[in-house]
Every structure is written in structure tokens, then in C-alpha cells.
Design a protein around this motif. Structure first.
Motif, PDB file in Angstrom:
ATOM      1  N   LEU A 365       0.844  -1.198   0.000  1.00 10.11           N
ATOM      2  CA  LEU A 365       0.000   0.000   0.000  1.00 10.11           C
ATOM      3  C   LEU A 365       0.880   1.249   0.000  1.00 10.11           C
ATOM      4  CD1 LEU A 365      -3.042   0.846   0.259  1.00 10.11           C
ATOM      5  CD2 LEU A 365      -2.569   1.164   2.687  1.00 10.11           C
ATOM      6  N   ILE A 366       0.680   2.097  -1.015  1.00 11.31           N
ATOM      7  CA  ILE A 366       1.433   3.358  -1.079  1.00 11.31           C
ATOM      8  C   ILE A 366       0.479   4.477  -0.682  1.00 11.31           C
ATOM      9  CG2 ILE A 366       2.656   4.953  -2.604  1.00 11.31           C
ATOM     10  CD1 ILE A 366       3.283   2.484  -4.391  1.00 11.31           C
ATOM     11  N   ASN A 367       0.840   5.190   0.380  1.00 14.56           N
ATOM     12  CA  ASN A 367      -0.001   6.309   0.798  1.00 14.56           C
ATOM     13  C   ASN A 367       0.537   7.574   0.159  1.00 14.56           C
ATOM     14  OD1 ASN A 367      -0.389   8.625   3.149  1.00 14.56           O
ATOM     15  ND2 ASN A 367      -2.176   7.352   2.722  1.00 14.56           N
ATOM     16  N   LEU A 368      -0.329   8.258  -0.591  1.00 12.97           N
ATOM     17  CA  LEU A 368       0.141   9.422  -1.331  1.00 12.97           C
ATOM     18  C   LEU A 368       0.045  10.690  -0.488  1.00 12.97           C
ATOM     19  CD1 LEU A 368      -1.268   8.486  -4.853  1.00 12.97           C
ATOM     20  CD2 LEU A 368       1.039   8.167  -3.982  1.00 12.97           C
ATOM     21  N   ALA A 372      -3.967  12.751  -0.010  1.00 11.83           N
ATOM     22  CA  ALA A 372      -5.011  11.978   0.677  1.00 11.83           C
ATOM     23  C   ALA A 372      -5.540  10.856  -0.204  1.00 11.83           C
ATOM     24  CB  ALA A 372      -6.150  12.893   1.124  1.00 11.83           C
ATOM     25  N   ALA A 373      -4.624  10.076  -0.722  1.00 15.39           N
ATOM     26  CA  ALA A 373      -5.039   8.973  -1.591  1.00 15.39           C
ATOM     27  C   ALA A 373      -4.136   7.766  -1.348  1.00 15.39           C
ATOM     28  CB  ALA A 373      -4.954   9.397  -3.052  1.00 15.39           C
ATOM     29  N   ASN A 374      -4.651   6.592  -1.672  1.00 13.95           N
ATOM     30  CA  ASN A 374      -3.863   5.361  -1.592  1.00 13.95           C
ATOM     31  C   ASN A 374      -3.705   4.766  -2.981  1.00 13.95           C
ATOM     32  OD1 ASN A 374      -3.446   5.271   1.176  1.00 13.95           O
ATOM     33  ND2 ASN A 374      -5.437   4.287   1.539  1.00 13.95           N
ATOM     34  N   LEU A 375      -2.623   4.015  -3.127  1.00 13.69           N
ATOM     35  CA  LEU A 375      -2.336   3.381  -4.412  1.00 13.69           C
ATOM     36  C   LEU A 375      -1.729   2.010  -4.150  1.00 13.69           C
ATOM     37  CD1 LEU A 375      -1.369   3.193  -7.463  1.00 13.69           C
ATOM     38  CD2 LEU A 375       0.623   4.526  -6.755  1.00 13.69           C
ATOM     39  N   VAL A 376      -2.169   1.007  -4.921  1.00  8.12           N
ATOM     40  CA  VAL A 376      -1.470  -0.285  -4.945  1.00  8.12           C
ATOM     41  C   VAL A 376      -1.181  -0.616  -6.402  1.00  8.12           C
ATOM     42  CG1 VAL A 376      -1.557  -2.744  -4.395  1.00  8.12           C
ATOM     43  CG2 VAL A 376      -2.638  -1.102  -2.857  1.00  8.12           C
ATOM     44  N   ARG A 377       0.073  -0.945  -6.683  1.00  3.25           N
ATOM     45  CA  ARG A 377       0.440  -1.339  -8.053  1.00  3.25           C
ATOM     46  C   ARG A 377       0.417  -2.855  -8.176  1.00  3.25           C
ATOM     47  NH1 ARG A 377       4.905   2.435  -7.775  1.00  3.25           N
ATOM     48  NH2 ARG A 377       4.257   4.407  -8.695  1.00  3.25           N
ATOM     49  N   HIS A 385      -7.217   4.869  -4.710  1.00  7.38           N
ATOM     50  CA  HIS A 385      -8.334   5.238  -3.851  1.00  7.38           C
ATOM     51  C   HIS A 385      -8.145   6.714  -3.517  1.00  7.38           C
ATOM     52  CE1 HIS A 385     -10.886   4.322  -0.006  1.00  7.38           C
ATOM     53  NE2 HIS A 385     -11.447   5.188  -0.815  1.00  7.38           N
ATOM     54  N   SER A 386      -8.933   7.556  -4.175  1.00  8.73           N
ATOM     55  CA  SER A 386      -8.776   9.005  -4.003  1.00  8.73           C
ATOM     56  C   SER A 386     -10.146   9.618  -3.722  1.00  8.73           C
ATOM     57  CB  SER A 386      -8.193   9.611  -5.285  1.00  8.73           C
ATOM     58  OG  SER A 386      -9.171   9.558  -6.313  1.00  8.73           O
ATOM     59  N   THR A 387     -10.221  10.929  -3.776  1.00  8.26           N
ATOM     60  CA  THR A 387     -11.517  11.590  -3.562  1.00  8.26           C
ATOM     61  C   THR A 387     -12.508  11.227  -4.668  1.00  8.26           C
ATOM     62  OG1 THR A 387     -10.638  13.498  -4.727  1.00  8.26           O
ATOM     63  CG2 THR A 387     -10.559  13.563  -2.318  1.00  8.26           C
ATOM     64  N   HIS A 388     -12.007  10.650  -5.767  1.00  6.83           N
ATOM     65  CA  HIS A 388     -12.896  10.237  -6.873  1.00  6.83           C
ATOM     66  C   HIS A 388     -13.419   8.818  -6.697  1.00  6.83           C
ATOM     67  CE1 HIS A 388     -11.690  13.871  -8.922  1.00  6.83           C
ATOM     68  NE2 HIS A 388     -10.420  13.541  -8.738  1.00  6.83           N
ATOM     69  N   GLY A 389     -13.079   8.196  -5.566  1.00  7.45           N
ATOM     70  CA  GLY A 389     -13.508   6.814  -5.349  1.00  7.45           C
ATOM     71  C   GLY A 389     -12.352   5.852  -5.569  1.00  7.45           C
ATOM     72  N   VAL A 390     -12.702   4.573  -5.777  1.00  8.20           N
ATOM     73  CA  VAL A 390     -11.685   3.527  -5.967  1.00  8.20           C
ATOM     74  C   VAL A 390     -11.706   3.123  -7.433  1.00  8.20           C
ATOM     75  CG1 VAL A 390     -10.863   1.289  -5.180  1.00  8.20           C
ATOM     76  CG2 VAL A 390     -12.201   2.730  -3.650  1.00  8.20           C
ATOM     77  N   THR A 476       3.142  10.741 -29.709  1.00  8.43           N
ATOM     78  CA  THR A 476       4.603  10.744 -29.791  1.00  8.43           C
ATOM     79  C   THR A 476       5.237  11.711 -28.802  1.00  8.43           C
ATOM     80  OG1 THR A 476       4.482  12.405 -31.510  1.00  8.43           O
ATOM     81  CG2 THR A 476       4.601  10.123 -32.236  1.00  8.43           C
ATOM     82  N   GLU A 477       4.416  12.341 -27.967  1.00 12.86           N
ATOM     83  CA  GLU A 477       4.989  13.257 -26.980  1.00 12.86           C
ATOM     84  C   GLU A 477       5.967  12.528 -26.067  1.00 12.86           C
ATOM     85  OE1 GLU A 477       2.216  15.441 -24.759  1.00 12.86           O
ATOM     86  OE2 GLU A 477       1.490  16.587 -26.475  1.00 12.86           O
ATOM     87  N   PRO A 478       6.997  13.252 -25.595  1.00  7.83           N
ATOM     88  CA  PRO A 478       7.993  12.582 -24.748  1.00  7.83           C
ATOM     89  C   PRO A 478       7.390  12.089 -23.434  1.00  7.83           C
ATOM     90  CG  PRO A 478       8.307  14.956 -24.741  1.00  7.83           C
ATOM     91  CD  PRO A 478       7.282  14.671 -25.778  1.00  7.83           C
ATOM     92  N   ILE A 479       7.993  11.043 -22.928  1.00  6.84           N
ATOM     93  CA  ILE A 479       7.539  10.487 -21.649  1.00  6.84           C
ATOM     94  C   ILE A 479       7.874  11.451 -20.522  1.00  6.84           C
ATOM     95  CG2 ILE A 479       8.026   8.647 -19.989  1.00  6.84           C
ATOM     96  CD1 ILE A 479       8.341   6.801 -22.413  1.00  6.84           C
ATOM     97  N   ARG A 480       6.909  11.650 -19.653  1.00 11.25           N
ATOM     98  CA  ARG A 480       7.133  12.594 -18.550  1.00 11.25           C
ATOM     99  C   ARG A 480       7.440  11.856 -17.248  1.00 11.25           C
ATOM    100  NH1 ARG A 480       3.069  17.435 -19.879  1.00 11.25           N
ATOM    101  NH2 ARG A 480       3.391  17.427 -22.133  1.00 11.25           N
ATOM    102  N   LEU A 481       7.638  12.648 -16.236  1.00  6.52           N
ATOM    103  CA  LEU A 481       7.948  12.083 -14.915  1.00  6.52           C
ATOM    104  C   LEU A 481       6.819  11.181 -14.427  1.00  6.52           C
ATOM    105  CD1 LEU A 481       9.399  15.079 -12.899  1.00  6.52           C
ATOM    106  CD2 LEU A 481      10.587  13.009 -13.631  1.00  6.52           C
ATOM    107  N   GLN A 482       7.195  10.089 -13.815  1.00  7.03           N
ATOM    108  CA  GLN A 482       6.167   9.256 -13.184  1.00  7.03           C
ATOM    109  C   GLN A 482       5.984   9.694 -11.742  1.00  7.03           C
ATOM    110  OE1 GLN A 482       6.532   5.061 -13.606  1.00  7.03           O
ATOM    111  NE2 GLN A 482       7.538   5.253 -15.569  1.00  7.03           N
ATOM    112  N   HIS A 483       4.798   9.430 -11.231  1.00  7.23           N
ATOM    113  CA  HIS A 483       4.588   9.751  -9.821  1.00  7.23           C
ATOM    114  C   HIS A 483       5.269   8.700  -8.970  1.00  7.23           C
ATOM    115  CE1 HIS A 483       1.633   6.519  -9.548  1.00  7.23           C
ATOM    116  NE2 HIS A 483       1.247   6.918 -10.736  1.00  7.23           N
TER     117      HIS A 483
END
Ligand SMILES: [Zn+2]
Length: 483
Positions: A365-368, A372-377, A385-390, A476-483
Motif C-alpha cells: 500500500l502506497i499512501n500518497l 489523501a489517496a492510496n495506491l497499490v500497483r 483510492h482518491s476523492t474520486h472513489g476507488v 509521440t509526446e515525450p515520456i514525462r515524470l512518473q509519480h
């Protein structure tokens, strides 16, 4: 009142029938007389004739020692008549020929041995499956799923998770019972309730599971065909007393198709039944002459063409004829594996709803924090899991999202879903699926791949082909930073 009296009479009859028979259950011990007799065909002692009721009761079973044989008269599924068989007691069950479960006295205290009929195939070739908790320990699930998928992709049979069907199989991984088998199953559908398939922990392979599933579908052992003596010779001299009865004929009538030495339902020539394991327990025959067995005997971990044809013929006979389902077995009960501490139950529930499509957990579990959000890869996606739901992002859309970076999109605001048929014309250009995010939308189609665009552009739709081309250039835009 009349009914009660009748029932009482029946009870008295049962009692009379049962009590004297307890002493008459045939017990195979290690005496030389029994060994000699078992080296050939089972003796013709038919308990059925001794009874007023064609059944075998729990008290009969309880007088047996663990690992001991008894002779009972059984009408096996698909057979035309009852026949005497040696069956072995292990735990609460009787086993035939090593790994065929004849009856479990914990489930039912009476074994009816004449009522098996020919309706032992699964209706519509569809088998509801329950995987019990033991399956999810270790990597058993992966092996079992692979075997279930084999049938879903190669045969007309469909294995799917049970919902509320009254007939189903339960697959269970059990501790080694010392009997030397790697798995066991009843033959065919059986009566109502769950048929248990046992797999011995750390002994079974994918091939074992396929073999037991073949039994569960109604297929017997190849070397137990009624015509097997033309093709193999059983070397009883080299078979341990405890395994003498693993070679009984299982089918009456005419065997289907040519004898298949390479069948997944064939015992190996060399096996643990042997007194001297450097010598075979069966040899092959050609026109009555002993010949070297093909190397494939008992060494296959997948069905042969002839196995598949046999299964197909059985189910065609039951009215099931169709192309393979081509869809994997999925279970809503697969626990998140590979992750520790996923305490966000909304994410766990979402993961279960996707029935394993996301693959194993990759991140914990990654707490952002400030967001105020959680992430599991996972292997094939992620759940936010953010303010927009899961929300789930997975598959090619997830790859696109990761490649271009979180900053470009923001949090997902939807799961991946179908682009509605009547919506804005994207389907005309081959896009069928969509995942929405705070800033942009990612769309996908099987031929055209993925593309992302501003949410407003997605809603407006592809007004012209030129506009579409312009949008597609953004891929074809360049890859940006990942979170
Ligand atoms: Zn078997």
C-alpha cells in the motif's frame, strides 16, 4: 400414521440387514491366500447378494483399518452393471485404483452401489468450481488455474467459479496421507452437492490436476479399459501388496478409440507401486508379444489428441458440441498475493472484483500523503483510492498512463469501461474502451491501440478525420515524470 409405521418397518429392516453384515465385510489382509487371490482378478464375492438392501453402510466401513481393502459391488458411472471391486479405506473415504474416490462417509453414511446411472456428465459441459482456502497457499492457485484454463482453451468443457449451482467440484490441497498418490477425484458429476478433488501438497503437478479433472469429467484410466490385456501386461509379481488392486478394470462394454499408451490417464510403466522400482509394473504388448513401452507411457503432463477426442465424444453424446470457450478460469476469491499490509479494504474489494485480471501485487500500500489517496500497483495495473472513489487502471491503458506519467492525467475518475455505442463516434475509428482521469482521457481499441486527449476533446468526439490525426500525433509526446 400409516407412513410412520412404514418408516418404522423400514428402520427395523435396515437394522436387521446391517448388524449381521458387519462381520461379513471382506477384509484383505496380508495373508498369502489373499495375496494370491488378488494377483489375478478380484474374487467374486458380491456383498449385494448378502443384503436385503443394495447399500453399504458406515458401520461396514468402520470395521476396516486405515489402508485396508474391502470388496464391494459397485455400479460405476457409465457402466451397465454392478461389479465387485477392491476399494481401499483412507481417512473417511473409499478409493478405487489409487485415485478414484468412490465414497466419503463423512458426507453420507450410506453408499448406494447400484444407483449410479449414465447421467454422470456435467450439464452443458459446464463445471462449477469452488477453490477452498488451501488452494491459495503457496503457488497452488497458479498451477490449478493453469490446468482449468487448459480445458477452457482446448475443449468444449467450461470450468467456472460456482455461484449457486447444486452440483459442483471443490478443489482442495491436502497434506500427504502417505498413500503415494498426488491427487484423487470421483468419476463424473455424481449426486447433488460438491465433489471433492484432492491434491496432495507439494506432490501434485499441473499434469496431476488435469488427470484428476479428467476423472471429474467422467474419464477412467486408460490401462483399466476392458480390452487392456491386449495392449499391456500387469506385472503383479513386482507390485507391493498395498498396491495390488490399483489395476482393476473400470469400464464394461466396448472401449472407445484405439488404445492410447501416451494418454494422460495411463499409469507409468515404472512407478512407486513397484517392489523393485528399477523394474516395470506394466509392460507393453503388440499382437501378444512383449515390446518396449513408448517413452511417453505415464509421462504426459497434457492430454493427447486421443484423450481430447475421447472427452469430446463423451460430451457430444451428452449434447455438448462447441468450440473452446477461450476464456480463462477466474476466481473472485483469489487473495492479493505478493503484497503485505494492504489495509485499504476498498482496494482489496476492488481487486477481488477484477478476479485476478490485475495479476500479483507489486507494491504494497502506497499512501500518497498530502494528496489523501492510496495506491497499490499490480502486475498488470494499479488501483487508486482518491476523492474520486476507488478506480482501476489496467492493461494497455495502464501502460500508456505509466509511460506518459501521472502529472499529465491526475487521478483516475473512472474504471476502464466500454465507450458507449451511441457516444460521440469514437467507435467509428476503432476505439472501444475508455479510462477517465482528472485532466485527460485515455481511449483504446484492439486495432488502433491507445491515445490520450483532453477530457473536453473526448466528450466532443472526433469531429473530422483531420482532427483525429492531430490528436493521434500526441502519442509521440515525450515520456514525462512518473509519480
Ligand atoms: Zn487417476
Amino acid at each position: 400414521m400409516k407412513k410412520i409405521i412404514l418408516q418404522l418397518c423400514f428402520l427395523v429392516l435396515l437394522t436387521i440387514a446391517t448388524v449381521p453384515l458387519q462381520a461379513q465385510v471382506t477384509r484383505a489382509d496380508s495373508s498369502s491366500e489373499i495375496l494370491q487371490r488378488t494377483a489375478t482378478a478380484p474374487a467374486a464375492i458380491n456383498l449385494k447378494r448378502l443384503r436385503t438392501s443394495a447399500e453399504y453402510f458406515r458401520p461396514d466401513f468402520e470395521v476396516l483399518q486405515q489402508g485396508e481393502y474391502s470388496i464391494i459391488s459397485l455400479r460405476l458411472p457409465g457402466n451397465s452393471a454392478a461389479k465387485d471391486y477392491y476399494v481401499k479405506k483412507i481417512g473417511s473415504k473409499l478409493y478405487l485404483n489409487g485415485d478414484i474416490i468412490v465414497h466419503d462417509f463423512n458426507l453420507m453414511s450410506t453408499l448406494s452401489y447400484t444407483t449410479n446411472n449414465n447421467s454422470y456428465t456435467w450439464p452443458d459441459g459446464t463445471v462449477p468450481v469452488i477453490l477452498d482456502n488451501s488452494v491459495f497457499a503457496s503457488d497452488y492457485y497458479v498451477i490449478i488455474k493453469s490446468a482449468l484454463d487448459y480445458f477452457n482453451y482446448h475443449t468444449s468443457i467450461i470450468f467456472k467459479e460456482r455461484t449457486n449451482e447444486s452440483n459442483y467440484i471443490i478443489i482442495s490441497c491436502i497434506d500427504n496421507d502417505g498413500s503415494g498418490k498426488a491427487g484423487a477425484s470421483p468419476i463424473g458429476k455424481g449426486g447433488s452437492g460438491g465433489n471433492k478433488i484432492e491434491l496432495i501438497k507439494d506432490a501434485f503437478s499441473r499434469g496431476t490436476v488435469i488427470h484428476e479433472l479428467m476423472h471429474a469429467l467422467g474419464i477412467y484410466h486408460e490401462q483399466s479399459r476392458s480390452d487392456r490385456d491386449k495392449y499391456v501386461e500387469i506385472k503383479f509379481d513386482n507390485i507391493k501388496a498395498a498396491a495390488k488392486h490399483n489395476f482393476q478394470i473400470e469400464r464394461d462394454g466396448i472401449a472407445r478409440g484405439a488404445y492410447d499408451y501416451c494418454s494422460i490417464m495411463h499409469y507409468p510403466a515404472f512407478n512407486s507401486f513397484a517392489i523393485d522400482e528399477t523394474k516395470p509394473t506394466l509392460v507393453c504388448k503388440n499382437n501378444g508379444v512383449i515390446v518396449a513401452c513408448p517413452g511417453c507411457v505415464g509421462n504426459n503432463d497434457e492430454p493427447t489428441r486421443m484423450d481430447l477426442d475421447g472427452l469430446d465424444a463423451l460430451y457430444r453424446g451428452a449434447g455438448v458440441s462447441r468450440a473452446p470457450y477461450n476464456h480463462p478460469f477466474e476466481s473472485a476469491n483469489v487473495p492479493i498475493s505478493g503484497c503485505i499490509g494492504v489495509t485499504d479494504l476498498s482496494i482489496v474489494d476492488k481487486w477481488k472484483a477484477y478476479k485476478g485480471a490485475l495479476g500479483d501485487c507489486r507494491s504494497g500500500l502506497i499512501n500518497l500523503g498530502i494528496l489523501a489517496a492510496n495506491l497499490v500497483r499490480f502486475e498488470h495495473g494499479a488501483i487508486y483510492h482518491s476523492t474520486h472513489g476507488v478506480n482501476v487502471v489496467y492493461g494497455d491503458i495502464y501502460k500508456h498512463f505509466v509511460a506518459k506519467g501521472f502529472v499529465r492525467f491526475g487521478f483516475p475518475t473512472s474504471d476502464e469501461e466500454d465507450i458507449p455505442v451511441t457516444f460521440s463516434g469514437w467507435r467509428r475509428y476503432g476505439y472501444t474502451r475508455v479510462s477517465k482521469f482528472e485532466v485527460r482521457t485515455i481511449i483504446w481499441g484492439p486495432r488502433v491501440g491507445t491515445m490520450d486527449l483532453l477530457n473536453a476533446d473526448y466528450v466532443a468526439g472526433p469531429l473530422t478525420r483531420e482532427q483525429l490525426k492531430l490528436l493521434e500525433l500526441q502519442r509521440t509526446e515525450p515520456i514525462r515524470l512518473q509519480h
